[in-house]
Scaffold this active site. Structure first.
Site, PDB file in Angstrom:
ATOM      1  N   CYS A  58      33.356  30.260  70.541  1.00 46.55           N
ATOM      2  CA  CYS A  58      34.472  31.372  70.331  1.00 46.55           C
ATOM      3  C   CYS A  58      35.472  30.868  69.390  1.00 46.55           C
ATOM      4  CB  CYS A  58      34.801  31.974  71.474  1.00 46.55           C
ATOM      5  SG  CYS A  58      35.464  30.824  72.511  1.00 46.55           S
ATOM      6  N   ILE A 197      31.689  31.889  79.922  1.00 42.28           N
ATOM      7  CA  ILE A 197      33.062  32.398  79.914  1.00 42.28           C
ATOM      8  C   ILE A 197      33.427  33.771  80.966  1.00 42.28           C
ATOM      9  CG2 ILE A 197      34.867  33.779  78.860  1.00 42.28           C
ATOM     10  CD1 ILE A 197      34.482  32.072  76.464  1.00 42.28           C
TER      11      ILE A 197
END
Length: 418
Positions: A58, A197
């Site tokens: 990310c 996540i």
């Protein structure tokens, strides 16, 4: 010599972009999934590149590999993603040879992470190396370098407190919720996406919010059920997403989709709704901001949260850098040795051939010639000569490439490229 030696002919490059100059939208254009990484490997192989590693998280997308010019690697990335070369050049970095090696150490040990000391990246490097090996794109140089970075990462974890305390994107998101939402224990929370996540966020939510009104939705229901089972949470089908969004107070989106999965059309907020988008590319469309009751916060804003934990971590950076320098020094020593080993071996072979010819000649010429003694003495002399050359090549301030070429020329050596 083959291209995994850093030489004048082939250089080792790190090319990429990260959160430092590229926002989530730009990073999203250059993000790679597993299929994209495999395709880059295939394309690189067709171009004759024999060593390449790709990582995409990310926070960054990077290629580490061998090329005559970094543009070869930049083009490989741009051809496989939504981003253009022009967009890449606006936010990119390119490191060469020793700088590229140093960059990988910094990235792999969490010193370059968006949240200092976040060690998630090392698993991405391991995964990247696994994919490279599977595609026959992991040469000895890359293997040794990845192992060295992994070793440095382990030592920093064990010998410093760089990753101490609960600080990560997942923790930052929960901290944001706790700071901005009153009566959190009474609110409905919906977590969409149960990747790494998502899992970590879920764990932090349960631990810090004392909230049992958490619902999980994932495209693959089984993955959501695995996590829900651990914490006794509710799981709903992917088809129920719209209904569940309309019921919730807090929506956490942590999917790995390449396109937005939550848009304005899905939301009908009769009460305030807080949305946290922890995905890159962004998985929540910007148009949701047009709705009066909706607040949207993205990963990049969350990562700016600094606290005592982060300030404490900063004090361990010098110790972490000292460990990196030690491990990198050992790697560079290995690299130098590997670079001139073929020449030293060829020199030894040449001298041994001369020795054999001379011993054969003298044994025929001298009647009481002691072949065993001659063998021992000449063998020791050859050992000393080759050691002298090796020490010269290892010494600092010597242009080893020029020296290698001179040795090859003087002794007319044929180097085995294998």
């Amino acid at each position: 010599m083959r291209s995994y030696h850093i030489s004048k002919h082939n250089s080792f490059y790190a090319i990429g972009l990260s959160y430092k100059k590229a926002d989530a939208e730009v990073r999203g254009k250059f993000s790679l999934d597993v299929l994209g990484i495999d395709q880059i490997m295939t394309n690189a192989k067709e171009q004759g590149i024999d060593g390449l590693l790709a990582i995409s998280t990310c926070n960054r997308t990077e290629l580490y590999g061998f090329a005559q010019h970094p543009f070869q690697l930049i083009k490989l990335l741009c051809d496989q993603t939504q981003g253009s070369v022009e967009e890449f050049q606006e936010v990119a970095y390119v490191y060469k040879n020793h700088d590229a090696i140093s960059h990988m150490f910094k990235v792999g040990t969490g010193l370059d992470s968006q949240i200092l000391g976040d060690f998630e990246i090392i698993s991405q490097i391991k995964q990247g190396f696994y994919r490279a090996k599977k595609q026959q794109m992991a040469n000895p140089f890359l293997e040794r370098l990845c192992n060295a970075v992994i070793q440095a990462s382990k030592r920093i974890k064990n010998e410093t407190e760089l990753s101490s305390g609960a600080t990560s994107v997942a923790f930052a998101s929960v901290k944001y919720i706790l700071n901005h939402v009153e009566d959190i224990s009474k609110k409905n929370i919906l977590l969409f996406g149960t990747g790494k996540i998502g899992r970590n966020t879920c764990e932090n939510l349960v631990k810090h919010s004392k909230n049992s009104h958490i619902t999980l939705i994932n495209r693959t229901r089984e993955k959501a059920e695995d996590i829900a089972g651990k914490f006794h949470l509710t799981v709903k089908d992917y088809g129920d997403l719209q209904t569940e969004i309309r019921k919730t107070d807090i929506l956490v989106v942590a999917t790995g989709a390449q396109l937005p999965t939550v848009s304005k059309a899905l939301i009908y907020p009769k009460k305030p709704l807080l949305i946290l988008d922890l995905s890159v590319p962004k998985n929540v469309s910007d148009d949701v901001k047009e709705l009066d009751n909706v607040s949207l916060v993205h990963l990049d804003q969350l990562s700016q949260i600094t606290d005592e934990t982060l300030n404490k971590r900063k004090t361990f950076v010098p110790k972490a850098e000292a460990i990196i320098n030690e491990v990198r020094y050992d790697f560079l020593k290995w690299l130098e040795t590997r670079k001139f080993a073929p020449v030293i071996n060829a020199l030894k072979e040449k001298l041994n051939t001369m020795k054999a010819e001379e011993i054969d000649f003298q044994s025929k010429k001298i009647s009481d010639f002691n072949e065993d003694q001659a063998e021992i003495i000449s063998g020791r002399i050859i050992q000393k000569i080759t050691k002298q050359f090796a020490n010269h090549l290892k010494s600092s301030g010597v242009d080893s490439q020029d020296s290698l070429e001179l040795i090859q020329k003087v002794f007319q050596l044929e180097i085995d490229s294998k």
